[in-house]
Write an enzyme that holds these catalytic residues in place. Sequence first.
Site: not given
Ligand code: GLY
Length: 306
Positions: A197, A219-220, A222, A169, A199-200
């Site tokens: 899927r 970031t990381g 999600g 990210t 993500g965050d």
């Molecule tokens: N932080 C990015 C994701 O998990 O998609």
Amino acid sequence: MVHGGAGLWAKDEKRAGRALKEVKEVAERGFDVLKSRGALEAVVECVKVMEDSDCFNAGIGSTLAIDGSIAMDAAVMLGSKLDAGAVALVKDIKNPVVLAKLVMEKTAHVLMAGDGAMKLAEHFGLEKANLFTEYRKKVWEEYKERFERGELTYLSANLELLRKMEVGTVGAVALDSNGEIAAAVSTGGLTLKLPGRIGDSAIVGAGIYADRWGGCVATGIGEGVMRLVACKEACLFMEQGLSAQEATEKVVKRGLELIGPDYPFGLIAVDCEGNIGAAHSTPQLCWAYKKEGMKEAISSLSAVRV
Ligand code: GLY
């Protein structure tokens, strides 16, 4: 303030050096845009530049899903009125963050996904690009093989990746001289994710938030960031009087306490007084910032590790 993703950058010194140089340049460029066109344009410009670089997991250079496809998430948020726009599962376009901004400014919606989001991109004539890089394809091939042999799950693969190399990210947060706070984020998501899927980074409150008291991007992994609603929580702590640094550290600490060490993540934040904050439970976080009065931007591969 900008970041180019969590993970371990130092293992690959060539990529780490390039990332440090690029985030510093991005912060410089963002600061120029901030002064002339304000916080929103600045954060979008920063994220756009990082999407265009194959160094980061966003736009060109995005990670691959289990079926070898690339599907990206992005979002923008403007603090004064809680305006937000987000896109999920978008393919082939060069700058998902620009599409997220169009969702915010030109539609009545906040989040658009998949085919509908792609139709919108086509409607606005957004540029397409080949997003695949040899680097990400090589990682995908290796991890898919091990996944198929039953040596790894989706989560253990991404946990290992985070501890071995950079993963996730890109994002930016800014406060301008009118007191406006804006945030933007963009990602290819995690390696080996299932098609569909999200993500965050597409979820307002989780991977991004901005209000009158602060702005934050994540970031990381999600799946942890979403369950914590991490960025909203950081902004709530800033509303309660914590500085950006105290707020990011507190949220990362809560992540470790409430969910555990298998969902590491990092946050950057700016509060309404212009203080910056960065904390991570990942090995590293590549970030940079520039404020009024600074001769040049400062970049680093780590902040406060919780
Ligand atoms: N932080 C990015 C994701 O998990 O998609």
